[in-house]
Design an enzyme around this catalytic site. Structure first.
Site, PDB file in Angstrom:
ATOM      1  N   PRO A 102      51.466  52.957  46.693  1.00 39.98           N
ATOM      2  CA  PRO A 102      51.616  51.564  47.123  1.00 39.98           C
ATOM      3  C   PRO A 102      51.784  50.621  45.933  1.00 39.98           C
ATOM      4  CG  PRO A 102      49.763  52.627  48.224  1.00 39.98           C
ATOM      5  CD  PRO A 102      50.192  53.545  47.128  1.00 39.98           C
ATOM      6  N   TYR A 149      38.875  46.079  46.183  1.00 37.89           N
ATOM      7  CA  TYR A 149      39.041  45.403  47.459  1.00 37.89           C
ATOM      8  C   TYR A 149      37.861  45.722  48.376  1.00 37.89           C
ATOM      9  CZ  TYR A 149      43.469  44.354  45.334  1.00 37.89           C
ATOM     10  OH  TYR A 149      44.422  43.902  44.450  1.00 37.89           O
TER      11      TYR A 149
END
Length: 363
Positions: A25, A185
């Protein structure tokens, strides 16, 4: 038994990957209307890798809720319009022979930030389209606004948002779902004691800190059924000298995640704290993946400054990982897989017909 090569197929559940060179990603910060909808840029960016031979193409971190976006320009998967835009992309990935993967994410205390080329850093103010962020504890990431501590009801909402995004992902044509529990995150924030100082059932012990990640994996497995592979991306260490979150704990949580329904582990590192020394260099994260694979016996991918075909091949042939994820090298050369096959003396049967006149060896 010999170790696999880069161009051996790989099967997980109902999904067959044509090779083991996969696109990691990569955030694009290009949902220009700030609505989380993939644009022509995302279509061109992602589908080029499939044309270039990649076995798996994973989208950038895709938020499961508006407040989960890293920046206002990030992608999301919580509306019908977002789902429809992704369906166009997955159709092209499939047409070119690649497996379509999506990384589902919530940025937590690292949400609502300026995109890298905005000329500013830190938290986007509410007056400029930002929002109040949330986290396991009201501990700010350095340089960002302090988050609001998630309540138990708020944690339940996060799980529900991942579940709903998983359903949308399958309906949009994705073959693989990756849970983003890395790079500082939200799920990583819960895992690490450096960002989680809760005293309830989501803080303290490793079992408690892992609870949210495991709930997300279990909810996704229940929602998407038995055929869809679920990956988890972990940061295997915060690189803190005091070693609060480390590869040994990551391996233990990976085993629990496997028991909850995850199949595969994408091993990265860092991102949760600043001011630490990260020994960046070629293949610098590969040994983290190798240790998790050796400890658990579970399949893993390695990532991190793998830039040549020889380096990628060595990772698999040494048995340190089951696949190689690459990012920046694919940005430099979306057709890296085709080039790597040539460099390693492998003949591929999936050159696009439109490009066969350039196939190696040339006539």
């Amino acid at each position: 038994m010999t170790s696999p090569t880069l161009f051996d197929p790989f099967t997980l559940r109902d999904t067959v990957f044509r090779n083991r060179l996969w696109v990691a990603p990569m955030c694009q910060y290009s949902a220009v209307k700030r609505d989380g909808v993939a644009t022509d840029w995302h279509f061109a960016h992602l589908t080029a890798f499939a044309v270039g031979g990649a076995g798996l193409v994973i989208t950038e971190a895709t938020a499961v809720s508006p407040e989960g976006r890293i920046s206002p320009e990030d992608l999301g998967l919580y509306t019908d319009e977002q789902q429809a835009a992704f369906a166009r992309i997955t159709a092209m990935l499939h047409a070119q022979g690649a497996v379509a993967g999506i990384q589902l994410a919530h940025a937590g205390r690292k949400a609502s930030t300026f995109k890298p080329w905005a000329g500013q850093r830190g938290t986007v103010p509410v007056s400029e389209g930002g929002w109040m962020t949330v986290g396991p504890s009201p501990v700010p990431f350095p340089g960002y606004e302090a988050p609001v501590e998630l309540t138990l009801a708020g944690i339940d909402d996060v799980v529900a948002d991942f579940r709903a995004a998983g359903r949308r992902a399958v309906d949009a044509g994705f073959d693989v779902i990756e849970v983003h529990a890395a790079h500082g995150y939200l799920l990583h924030q819960f895992l690490s004691p450096l960002s989680n100082d809760r005293t309830d059932e989501y803080g303290g012990s490793l079992e408690n800190r892992a609870r949210l990640t495991l709930r997300v994996v279990a909810a996704l497995r229940e929602e998407v059924g038995a055929g869809i592979p679920i990956f988890v991306r972990f940061s295997a260490t915060d690189w803190s000298p005091t070693n609060e979150w480390n590869v040994e704990q990551t391996a233990e949580v990976a085993q629990w995640a496997h028991d909850a329904g995850a199949d595969f582990f994408d091993v990265s590192s860092g991102g949760n704290v600043t001011g630490v020394h990260i020994p960046v260099g070629p293949l610098y994260q590969v040994e983290l993946a190798a240790e998790i694979k050796a400890t658990t016996g579970l399949p893993v991918s390695a990532v991190g400054l793998i830039t040549t075909s020889a380096e990628a091949a060595s990772v698999l042939e040494s048995g340190r990982a089951d696949a190689v994820m690459m990012a920046r090298e694919f940005l430099r050369d979306p057709h890296f897989v085709l080039r790597a096959a040539h460099e390693l003396g492998v003949t591929l049967d999936y050159w696009p017909a439109q490009y066969e006149r350039a196939a190696w060896p040339s006539a």
